[in-house]
Design an enzyme around this catalytic site. Structure first.
Site, PDB file in Angstrom:
ATOM      1  N   CYS A  54     -10.329  -4.950   0.295  1.00  0.00           N
ATOM      2  CA  CYS A  54     -11.467  -3.921   0.267  1.00  0.00           C
ATOM      3  C   CYS A  54     -12.244  -4.186  -1.142  1.00  0.00           C
ATOM      4  O   CYS A  54     -11.960  -4.890  -2.033  1.00  0.00           O
ATOM      5  CB  CYS A  54     -10.746  -2.847   0.239  1.00  0.00           C
ATOM      6  SG  CYS A  54     -10.201  -1.932  -1.203  1.00  0.00           S
ATOM      7  N   GLU A  76       0.544   5.315   0.515  1.00  0.00           N
ATOM      8  CA  GLU A  76      -0.387   6.194   1.046  1.00  0.00           C
ATOM      9  C   GLU A  76      -0.065   7.570   0.684  1.00  0.00           C
ATOM     10  O   GLU A  76       1.076   7.703  -0.050  1.00  0.00           O
ATOM     11  CB  GLU A  76      -0.797   6.084   2.623  1.00  0.00           C
ATOM     12  CG  GLU A  76      -1.145   4.754   3.009  1.00  0.00           C
ATOM     13  CD  GLU A  76      -1.274   4.638   4.463  1.00  0.00           C
ATOM     14  OE1 GLU A  76      -0.963   5.363   5.344  1.00  0.00           O
ATOM     15  OE2 GLU A  76      -1.990   3.676   4.766  1.00  0.00           O
ATOM     16  N   ASN A  77      -0.741   8.638   1.053  1.00  0.00           N
ATOM     17  CA  ASN A  77      -0.410   9.874   0.510  1.00  0.00           C
ATOM     18  C   ASN A  77      -1.547  10.739   1.489  1.00  0.00           C
ATOM     19  O   ASN A  77      -2.385  10.603   1.946  1.00  0.00           O
ATOM     20  CB  ASN A  77      -1.088  10.401  -0.940  1.00  0.00           C
ATOM     21  CG  ASN A  77      -0.493  11.558  -1.503  1.00  0.00           C
ATOM     22  OD1 ASN A  77      -1.270  12.565  -1.335  1.00  0.00           O
ATOM     23  ND2 ASN A  77       0.558  11.563  -2.047  1.00  0.00           N
ATOM     24  N   TYR A  92      -5.232  11.732   1.349  1.00  0.00           N
ATOM     25  CA  TYR A  92      -5.588  10.292   1.465  1.00  0.00           C
ATOM     26  C   TYR A  92      -6.319   9.557   0.472  1.00  0.00           C
ATOM     27  O   TYR A  92      -5.675   8.373   0.130  1.00  0.00           O
ATOM     28  CB  TYR A  92      -6.763  10.219   2.698  1.00  0.00           C
ATOM     29  CG  TYR A  92      -6.033  10.546   4.114  1.00  0.00           C
ATOM     30  CD1 TYR A  92      -4.728  10.892   4.239  1.00  0.00           C
ATOM     31  CD2 TYR A  92      -6.744  10.365   5.175  1.00  0.00           C
ATOM     32  CE1 TYR A  92      -4.248  11.366   5.359  1.00  0.00           C
ATOM     33  CE2 TYR A  92      -6.241  10.489   6.420  1.00  0.00           C
ATOM     34  CZ  TYR A  92      -5.038  10.918   6.636  1.00  0.00           C
ATOM     35  OH  TYR A  92      -4.504  11.368   7.891  1.00  0.00           O
ATOM     36  N   ASN A  95       0.805  -1.062  -0.187  1.00  0.00           N
ATOM     37  CA  ASN A  95       0.206  -0.089  -0.191  1.00  0.00           C
ATOM     38  C   ASN A  95       0.991   1.370   0.023  1.00  0.00           C
ATOM     39  O   ASN A  95       2.120   1.446   0.535  1.00  0.00           O
ATOM     40  CB  ASN A  95      -1.128  -0.030   1.136  1.00  0.00           C
ATOM     41  CG  ASN A  95      -0.270  -0.261   2.647  1.00  0.00           C
ATOM     42  OD1 ASN A  95       0.544  -0.758   2.793  1.00  0.00           O
ATOM     43  ND2 ASN A  95      -1.087   0.425   3.282  1.00  0.00           N
ATOM     44  N   GLU A 147      -3.233  -4.813  -3.206  1.00  0.00           N
ATOM     45  CA  GLU A 147      -3.449  -5.584  -4.177  1.00  0.00           C
ATOM     46  C   GLU A 147      -3.543  -4.934  -5.578  1.00  0.00           C
ATOM     47  O   GLU A 147      -3.106  -5.558  -6.506  1.00  0.00           O
ATOM     48  CB  GLU A 147      -4.882  -6.012  -3.603  1.00  0.00           C
ATOM     49  CG  GLU A 147      -5.090  -6.776  -2.504  1.00  0.00           C
ATOM     50  CD  GLU A 147      -5.414  -5.989  -1.182  1.00  0.00           C
ATOM     51  OE1 GLU A 147      -4.730  -4.755  -1.008  1.00  0.00           O
ATOM     52  OE2 GLU A 147      -6.194  -6.324  -0.493  1.00  0.00           O
ATOM     53  N   CYS A 158      -4.269   0.804  -2.481  1.00  0.00           N
ATOM     54  CA  CYS A 158      -3.823  -0.439  -1.949  1.00  0.00           C
ATOM     55  C   CYS A 158      -2.982  -1.379  -2.460  1.00  0.00           C
ATOM     56  O   CYS A 158      -2.686  -1.354  -3.700  1.00  0.00           O
ATOM     57  CB  CYS A 158      -5.365  -1.434  -1.839  1.00  0.00           C
ATOM     58  SG  CYS A 158      -6.655  -0.545  -1.006  1.00  0.00           S
ATOM     59  N   CYS A 200     -10.481  -3.404  -4.252  1.00  0.00           N
ATOM     60  CA  CYS A 200      -9.592  -4.217  -4.870  1.00  0.00           C
ATOM     61  C   CYS A 200     -10.343  -5.446  -5.352  1.00  0.00           C
ATOM     62  O   CYS A 200      -9.909  -6.143  -6.560  1.00  0.00           O
ATOM     63  CB  CYS A 200      -8.685  -4.708  -3.630  1.00  0.00           C
ATOM     64  SG  CYS A 200      -7.454  -3.204  -3.302  1.00  0.00           S
TER      65      CYS A 200
END
Ligand code: THU
Length: 160
Positions: free
Chosen positions: A112, A64-65, A68, A62, A75, A73, A115
């Site tokens: 999730c 992130e930034n 958000y 994953n 996957e 993700c 994904c």
């Protein structure tokens, strides 16, 4: 009127050592990849690894930034990276693992919804089941394909 029921078949193994050699290697790669995730906001390190029909293992984690929703993700990083490099290769199997800095989760962590949508389209695009391996410390879950993770997921092939 009829009532339809959809179900998911999950094989539960008490621990990793009961899996085959290829599956264990894939899980190890996912764990290695999770350790390299960029997840300063959630502290939730997720790693995904896919085994392609050409024998290569591609990993993602994953990303992130601070804005958000701009993150992605593990996957989807792994699948898109694999498909970008080897557009003709089928994914045979995939492992997904989540960990803190110290250890992996006790329970398997399921992908999730977004994904899952990407996973089911990848599976149907190549017409080949993707075996999904979800390890946790307490037990390991294995699904023989990913389409059952999202019954009635969006399918563009249904468009008239
Ligand atoms: N995450 C994944 O990498 N995969 C999932 O299937 C669900 C969540 C990531 C996104 C975010 O970086 C962190 O886990 C916490 O939600």
């Amino acid at each position: 009127m009829k009532t339809l029921k959809f179900c998911t078949l999950v094989h539960e193994y008490p621990n990793l050592s009961e899996l085959g050699e290829d599956d264990i290697k894939l899980v190890e790669k996912a764990i290695e990849s999770a350790a390299k995730s960029y997840s300063p906001y959630s502290g939730f390190r997720v790693g995904a690894s896919v085994l392609l029909d050409n024998g290569k293992i591609i990993c993602g984690n994953n990303q992130e930034n601070s804005a958000y929703p701009s993150g992605l993700c593990a996957e989807r990083v792994a699948i898109f990276y694999a498909n970008a490099q080897f557009p003709e290769s089928r994914i045979i199997s995939m492992a997904v693992v989540a960990k803190s800095n110290e250890k992996i989760t006790n329970k398997p962590v399921y992908p999730c919804g977004s994904c899952r949508q990407v996973m089911i389209e990848t599976e149907s695009r190549f017409q080949s089941p993707i075996k999904l391996i979800l390890p946790g410390n307490d037990h390991v879950h294995i699904l023989e394909n990913v389409s059952q993770l999202m019954p009635q997921g969006f399918d563009k092939r249904l468009l008239p």
